[in-house]
Design a protein around this motif. Structure first.
Motif, PDB file in Angstrom:
ATOM      1  N   GLY A   1       2.830  -4.602  -5.349  1.00  0.00           N
ATOM      2  CA  GLY A   1       1.980  -4.242  -4.208  1.00  0.00           C
ATOM      3  C   GLY A   1       0.744  -3.474  -4.599  1.00  0.00           C
ATOM      4  N   ASP A   2       0.604  -2.282  -4.038  1.00  0.00           N
ATOM      5  CA  ASP A   2      -0.613  -1.494  -4.234  1.00  0.00           C
ATOM      6  C   ASP A   2      -0.457  -0.420  -5.313  1.00  0.00           C
ATOM      7  OD1 ASP A   2       1.111   0.219  -2.818  1.00  0.00           O
ATOM      8  OD2 ASP A   2      -0.573   1.266  -1.907  1.00  0.00           O
TER       9      ASP A   2
ATOM     10  N   TYR B   1      -2.230  -5.451  -1.240  1.00  0.00           N
ATOM     11  CA  TYR B   1      -1.408  -5.333  -0.046  1.00  0.00           C
ATOM     12  C   TYR B   1      -1.007  -6.729   0.433  1.00  0.00           C
ATOM     13  CZ  TYR B   1      -3.394  -0.647   0.032  1.00  0.00           C
ATOM     14  OH  TYR B   1      -3.770   0.617  -0.300  1.00  0.00           O
ATOM     15  N   PRO B   2       0.293  -6.994   0.648  1.00  0.00           N
ATOM     16  CA  PRO B   2       0.681  -8.323   1.131  1.00  0.00           C
ATOM     17  C   PRO B   2       0.176  -8.555   2.554  1.00  0.00           C
ATOM     18  CG  PRO B   2       2.595  -6.887   0.946  1.00  0.00           C
ATOM     19  CD  PRO B   2       1.413  -6.118   0.436  1.00  0.00           C
TER      20      PRO B   2
ATOM     21  N   SER C   1       1.581 -14.200   6.931  1.00  0.00           N
ATOM     22  CA  SER C   1       1.227 -15.613   6.903  1.00  0.00           C
ATOM     23  C   SER C   1       0.339 -15.951   8.096  1.00  0.00           C
ATOM     24  CB  SER C   1       2.484 -16.470   6.927  1.00  0.00           C
ATOM     25  OG  SER C   1       2.142 -17.823   6.961  1.00  0.00           O
TER      26      SER C   1
ATOM     27  N   VAL D   1       2.641 -16.132  -1.168  1.00  0.00           N
ATOM     28  CA  VAL D   1       2.272 -14.870  -0.542  1.00  0.00           C
ATOM     29  C   VAL D   1       0.804 -14.602  -0.845  1.00  0.00           C
ATOM     30  CG1 VAL D   1       2.757 -12.401  -0.493  1.00  0.00           C
ATOM     31  CG2 VAL D   1       4.614 -14.018  -0.838  1.00  0.00           C
ATOM     32  N   HIS D   2       0.072 -14.151   0.142  1.00  0.00           N
ATOM     33  CA  HIS D   2      -1.339 -13.818  -0.041  1.00  0.00           C
ATOM     34  C   HIS D   2      -1.483 -12.300  -0.018  1.00  0.00           C
ATOM     35  CE1 HIS D   2      -2.543 -17.976   0.370  1.00  0.00           C
ATOM     36  NE2 HIS D   2      -1.746 -18.061   1.419  1.00  0.00           N
ATOM     37  N   TYR D   3      -2.411 -11.802  -0.837  1.00  0.00           N
ATOM     38  CA  TYR D   3      -2.611 -10.357  -0.964  1.00  0.00           C
ATOM     39  C   TYR D   3      -4.063  -9.991  -0.697  1.00  0.00           C
ATOM     40  CZ  TYR D   3       1.883 -10.249  -3.366  1.00  0.00           C
ATOM     41  OH  TYR D   3       3.204 -10.366  -3.680  1.00  0.00           O
TER      42      TYR D   3
END
Length: 128
Positions: free
Chosen positions: A17-18, A59-60, A63, A79-81
């Protein structure tokens, strides 16, 4: 926490993540007037600096597809971030209170959330 992994395996570490992995910069051991500071005073500072070794993907994001049913997931979707500003090699100024210390190959590293980083110093030619 102590991790016993070969130094060559540092490339196998991935931040989640971050989070960013920071190698702390050696703090000033002497004041402007010439007094030497003990390590406990140096580590007690609220703001520290260090070099970013690894940075997470960001950060995720939820959708954005419209699915009729949850099980009708389309193939090829990942998954897009939302990417972070942190890049490997940046000098980060961060809040010490938010950092988690780990020991890796007898060296101290810190795991810091992106929200605890106050400023970056980016020198493009630093590692060339």
């Amino acid at each position: 926490m102590q991790l016993s992994i070969d130094p060559k395996d540092l490339a196998k570490l991935f931040m989640v993540g971050d989070k960013v992995l920071i190698k702390p910069k050696n703090p000033q051991s002497q004041t402007k007037t010439g007094l030497y500071l003990p390590p406990s005073v140096q580590q007690g500072e609220k703001i520290q600096s260090g070099y970013i070794i690894k940075a997470g993907p960001g950060y995720p994001l939820p959708s954005q597809t419209e699915e009729h049913e949850i099980w009708e997931k389309k193939k090829g979707e990942g998954v897009h971030y939302l990417p972070l500003q942190a890049h490997e090699g940046d000098l980060a100024v961060y809040l010490q209170s938010s950092a988690y210390e780990i020991l890796f190959d007898n060296e101290t590293y810190l795991i810091v959330p992106h929200s605890a980083i106050l400023m970056f110093v980016r020198d493009e030619g630093l590692f060339e």
